[in-house]
Structures are given as structure tokens and as C-alpha cells.
Write a protein that holds these residues in place. Structure first.
Motif, PDB file in Angstrom:
ATOM      1  N   HIS A  26       0.836  -1.199   0.000  1.00  0.00           N
ATOM      2  CA  HIS A  26       0.000   0.000   0.000  1.00  0.00           C
ATOM      3  C   HIS A  26       0.874   1.254   0.000  1.00  0.00           C
ATOM      4  O   HIS A  26       0.604   2.212  -0.732  1.00  0.00           O
ATOM      5  CB  HIS A  26      -0.920   0.013   1.219  1.00  0.00           C
ATOM      6  N   TYR A  27       1.917   1.231   0.836  1.00  0.00           N
ATOM      7  CA  TYR A  27       2.832   2.375   0.863  1.00  0.00           C
ATOM      8  C   TYR A  27       3.473   2.580  -0.503  1.00  0.00           C
ATOM      9  O   TYR A  27       3.522   3.704  -1.017  1.00  0.00           O
ATOM     10  CB  TYR A  27       3.918   2.166   1.915  1.00  0.00           C
ATOM     11  N   LEU A  28       3.962   1.514  -1.106  1.00  0.00           N
ATOM     12  CA  LEU A  28       4.672   1.642  -2.381  1.00  0.00           C
ATOM     13  C   LEU A  28       3.748   2.093  -3.512  1.00  0.00           C
ATOM     14  O   LEU A  28       4.209   2.691  -4.483  1.00  0.00           O
ATOM     15  CB  LEU A  28       5.322   0.306  -2.740  1.00  0.00           C
ATOM     16  N   SER A  29       2.456   1.832  -3.385  1.00  0.00           N
ATOM     17  CA  SER A  29       1.515   2.246  -4.422  1.00  0.00           C
ATOM     18  C   SER A  29       1.352   3.760  -4.472  1.00  0.00           C
ATOM     19  O   SER A  29       1.047   4.320  -5.521  1.00  0.00           O
ATOM     20  CB  SER A  29       0.148   1.589  -4.191  1.00  0.00           C
ATOM     21  N   ASP A  30       1.574   4.434  -3.339  1.00  0.00           N
ATOM     22  CA  ASP A  30       1.410   5.895  -3.281  1.00  0.00           C
ATOM     23  C   ASP A  30       2.128   6.437  -2.045  1.00  0.00           C
ATOM     24  O   ASP A  30       1.484   6.776  -1.050  1.00  0.00           O
ATOM     25  CB  ASP A  30      -0.070   6.262  -3.243  1.00  0.00           C
ATOM     26  N   PRO A  31       3.469   6.518  -2.072  1.00  0.00           N
ATOM     27  CA  PRO A  31       4.203   7.001  -0.890  1.00  0.00           C
ATOM     28  C   PRO A  31       3.762   8.377  -0.410  1.00  0.00           C
ATOM     29  O   PRO A  31       3.782   8.662   0.795  1.00  0.00           O
ATOM     30  CB  PRO A  31       5.657   7.015  -1.368  1.00  0.00           C
ATOM     31  N   SER A  32       3.353   9.252  -1.332  1.00  0.00           N
ATOM     32  CA  SER A  32       2.958  10.604  -0.947  1.00  0.00           C
ATOM     33  C   SER A  32       1.726  10.608  -0.059  1.00  0.00           C
ATOM     34  O   SER A  32       1.490  11.564   0.689  1.00  0.00           O
ATOM     35  CB  SER A  32       2.719  11.470  -2.184  1.00  0.00           C
ATOM     36  N   PHE A  33       0.929   9.556  -0.138  1.00  0.00           N
ATOM     37  CA  PHE A  33      -0.252   9.437   0.718  1.00  0.00           C
ATOM     38  C   PHE A  33       0.157   9.257   2.170  1.00  0.00           C
ATOM     39  O   PHE A  33      -0.565   9.662   3.084  1.00  0.00           O
ATOM     40  CB  PHE A  33      -1.095   8.247   0.255  1.00  0.00           C
ATOM     41  N   PHE A  34       1.331   8.650   2.403  1.00  0.00           N
ATOM     42  CA  PHE A  34       1.769   8.286   3.745  1.00  0.00           C
ATOM     43  C   PHE A  34       2.874   9.182   4.294  1.00  0.00           C
ATOM     44  O   PHE A  34       2.893   9.479   5.499  1.00  0.00           O
ATOM     45  CB  PHE A  34       2.273   6.840   3.747  1.00  0.00           C
ATOM     46  N   THR A 163      -7.123   3.963   3.034  1.00  0.00           N
ATOM     47  CA  THR A 163      -6.100   3.351   2.201  1.00  0.00           C
ATOM     48  C   THR A 163      -6.152   3.933   0.793  1.00  0.00           C
ATOM     49  O   THR A 163      -7.245   4.147   0.250  1.00  0.00           O
ATOM     50  CB  THR A 163      -6.280   1.818   2.142  1.00  0.00           C
ATOM     51  N   PRO A 164      -5.002   4.201   0.176  1.00  0.00           N
ATOM     52  CA  PRO A 164      -4.993   4.787  -1.163  1.00  0.00           C
ATOM     53  C   PRO A 164      -5.216   3.771  -2.267  1.00  0.00           C
ATOM     54  O   PRO A 164      -5.386   4.141  -3.428  1.00  0.00           O
ATOM     55  CB  PRO A 164      -3.595   5.389  -1.269  1.00  0.00           C
ATOM     56  N   THR A 165      -5.198   2.496  -1.903  1.00  0.00           N
ATOM     57  CA  THR A 165      -5.314   1.452  -2.927  1.00  0.00           C
ATOM     58  C   THR A 165      -6.323   0.406  -2.493  1.00  0.00           C
ATOM     59  O   THR A 165      -6.432   0.074  -1.302  1.00  0.00           O
ATOM     60  CB  THR A 165      -3.944   0.780  -3.166  1.00  0.00           C
ATOM     61  N   GLY A 166      -7.093  -0.110  -3.425  1.00  0.00           N
ATOM     62  CA  GLY A 166      -8.073  -1.137  -3.105  1.00  0.00           C
ATOM     63  C   GLY A 166      -7.405  -2.460  -2.772  1.00  0.00           C
ATOM     64  O   GLY A 166      -6.449  -2.871  -3.424  1.00  0.00           O
ATOM     65  N   ASP A 167      -7.916  -3.132  -1.737  1.00  0.00           N
ATOM     66  CA  ASP A 167      -7.337  -4.401  -1.324  1.00  0.00           C
ATOM     67  C   ASP A 167      -8.368  -5.149  -0.488  1.00  0.00           C
ATOM     68  O   ASP A 167      -9.387  -4.594  -0.074  1.00  0.00           O
ATOM     69  CB  ASP A 167      -6.056  -4.179  -0.532  1.00  0.00           C
ATOM     70  N   SER A 168      -8.057  -6.415  -0.221  1.00  0.00           N
ATOM     71  CA  SER A 168      -8.974  -7.277   0.522  1.00  0.00           C
ATOM     72  C   SER A 168      -8.597  -7.319   1.999  1.00  0.00           C
ATOM     73  O   SER A 168      -7.524  -7.828   2.355  1.00  0.00           O
ATOM     74  CB  SER A 168      -8.960  -8.693  -0.060  1.00  0.00           C
ATOM     75  N   LEU A 169      -9.463  -6.779   2.833  1.00  0.00           N
ATOM     76  CA  LEU A 169      -9.306  -6.855   4.284  1.00  0.00           C
ATOM     77  C   LEU A 169      -9.599  -8.286   4.716  1.00  0.00           C
ATOM     78  O   LEU A 169     -10.639  -8.841   4.355  1.00  0.00           O
ATOM     79  CB  LEU A 169     -10.262  -5.875   4.953  1.00  0.00           C
TER      80      LEU A 169
END
Length: 289
Positions: A26-34, A163-169
Motif C-alpha cells: 500500500h505504501y509503495l503504491s502511493d508514498p505521498s499518501f503516507f 487506504t490509497p489502494t483497493g485491497d482485501s481486508l
């Protein structure tokens, strides 16, 4: 008498605001979000003389001790019997690189040099930490100084994440301390996931779950019946089925009370108790931590 010493009180909490941990993909998908725009340290002068701090800095490394990033400043004199906070602007983005792994830990060191008389103990001039990227989101530092509980049967708790990216909780991680009673084995909760507290949940567990006690700073992993896709803002939590309180660990060193909500009747309220709940949103397949 006084102690002639300058000492850290608190080091850097996290480089990924407001979280203490996030899933590495998730971090690598959008570092600026974090990535935090600044980080801070708190320190004190316990002595009767002013002290000049030089080479006041932090350094970040990867797991193989390769240098990653740093920040440095020369702070002015810290006067006697003073507590001070210094903020470091973070200028290099992204802060953390892609190591090609599912999870990662980045050790960091914060330190300073005191150039004046009155810094007897050098051991507290350095403080170490880790930026953790596991499979979960967390606001807490992993240690519960207090506990949080709801009052009444049928009340609900909802903890906000983003979360900046869709994923399965896939699960929720709880710290259930043994507080005031030993009745958890006779109690149950119903796990719930929302994407909006003004609409119906997107997930309600089919079976009720017993909130097993955890030791100290450990977490109990409760898997969902099936993965739930989330993206953007979402909430994890539960309905308490009995009037007896079920306590969840509470970290008072990180304040995210604005993310903690509870429902009485049809009305949602935001917690007014400063701190962070030891409840984590898990996207991995791990065991009890």
C-alpha cells in the motif's frame, strides 16, 4: 542537587502519518499518501547550565544497514530546566524505497552532540526506533497503557482507516487485556466493516466471536468469514452483545481519538479520550502477533 544532563524524552514516532504501520504494498503504491512532511523529537535539559546541541539528526537504514535517508539541524542553546520539541522537515521523497519484499522494517537512529558542560550521561543522547511495514494498518505503538471499553449491550464501535489502494481486508487484530473481570470467555462480539457510518455495513460476521485475552502487548487475530474489498475510507469494529464491558488496549502516547467512533441507539459519537485503540486492520494471512 541537580543532574547535569541533556536527555531525550521522546524520539520520532513514525514517518508515515498518521499511522505507525501500514501494508508495504500500500505504501509503495502511493508514498505521498503516507510520507510525513515533518517529524519531531522531544528532549530536556535537566541541569543548571545551558547546553548547545550540534549534529542533531536522524538517520534511516534498511534491514541490511544500508543508509536510506537523514535529516540534520544545529539546534540553538537549550536553557536550564527546559523541555523542548524540535521539528525536522522531511525533504527527500519518497522516504522509503522498494526492497522487493512483502514486508519491511527500516531502523532509524536519532542523536545529538552536546558541546557544553552539563551533559554527564551520553547514553540518553541516542534513541533508536523502527519504521514497520507489515500487513496491517495501526495507529498504536504496540503498548497499552490503559484500556477502552463500551458500556451497554448492543452498542457498536467503529475505527476509521484510509487506504490509497483497493485491497482485501482479511482480519482484525485485537489486544484484549485482562481488566477488572475474567468473563471474556462468556462474552461475544460481532465483527463489522463499514465504508460509511451513515449506511449499512458492507460486512457483518456470520458467527459471534469470543474475545480471547491476550498477554501484555500481544494481539489476537480474528479472521473475517471472507475477504472484504475496501478502498479509501473504511471502518472496522464490532457490536458488543452483552452489558459486561469488553476491554481493548489503549495507547495514550499517540492520539487518534478522532478516528474512534461508537454508536448508541441510532446515533454515532466520536470518542473524547485521547489515545489510540490497539485494534488493527489486517490485509495479510498472519497468525497471532
Amino acid at each position: 542537587s541537580t543532574i547535569n544532563d541533556v536527555s531525550f524524552i521522546r524520539g520520532i514516532k513514525s514517518f508515515i502519518s498518521p499511522y505507525t504501520s501500514a501494508p508495504y504494498p500500500h505504501y509503495l503504491s502511493d508514498p505521498s499518501f503516507f510520507d510525513a512532511s515533518s517529524v519531531s523529537m522531544v528532549y530536556t535539559n535537566l541541569g543548571a547550565d545551558s547546553s548547545q546541541l550540534t549534529n542533531f539528526r536522524y538517520d534511516i537504514y534498511d534491514q541490511d544497514e544500508n543508509f536510506i535517508n537523514s535529516g540534520i539541524t544545529n539546534d540553538p542553546n537549550i536553557t536550564p530546566f527546559t523541555v523542548r520539541r524540535t521539528d525536522f522537515p522531511v525533504e527527500d521523497f519518497p522516504i522509503f524505497p522498494d526492497l522487493g519484499t512483502e514486508t519491511a522494517e527500516f531502523p532509524f537512529i536519532s542523536r545529538y552532540t552536546s558541546t557544553a558542560f552539563g551533559n554527564t550521561y551520553k547514553i540518553n543522547d541516542t534513541i533508536r526506533g523502527k519504521q514497520i511495514f507489515n500487513h496491517y494498518y495501526s495507529y498504536d505503538d504496540g503498548s497499552a497503557e490503559k484500556a477502552y471499553a463500551l458500556t451497554g449491550a448492543g452498542v457498536k464501535l467503529a475505527y476509521e482507516f484510509n487506504t490509497p489502494t483497493g485491497d482485501s481486508l482479511k482480519a482484525m487484530l485485537f489486544n484484549f487485556p485482562r481488566m477488572l473481570h475474567n468473563d471474556n470467555e462468556d462474552l461475544t462480539i460481532e465483527l463489522i466493516v463499514w465504508d460509511n457510518l451513515q449506511t449499512d455495513p458492507i460486512y457483518v460476521a456470520e458467527l459471534l466471536v469470543e474475545p480471547n485475552y491476550t498477554n501484555a502487548d500481544e494481539f489476537f487475530r480474528i479472521p473475517l468469514d471472507e475477504p472484504v474489498f475496501v478502498e479509501g475510507k473504511f471502518y472496522i469494529g464490532y457490536r458488543q452483545n452483552d452489558a459486561t464491558k469488553i476491554y481493548v488496549g489503549y495507547d495514550v502516547n499517540n492520539n487518534n481519538s478522532d478516528k474512534l467512533n461508537y454508536q448508541i441507539g441510532e446515533t454515532w459519537y466520536t470518542s473524547t479520550f485521547n489515545g489510540s485503540l490497539l485494534l488493527r486492520a489486517d490485509f495479510g494471512n498472519g497468525e497471532v502477533l
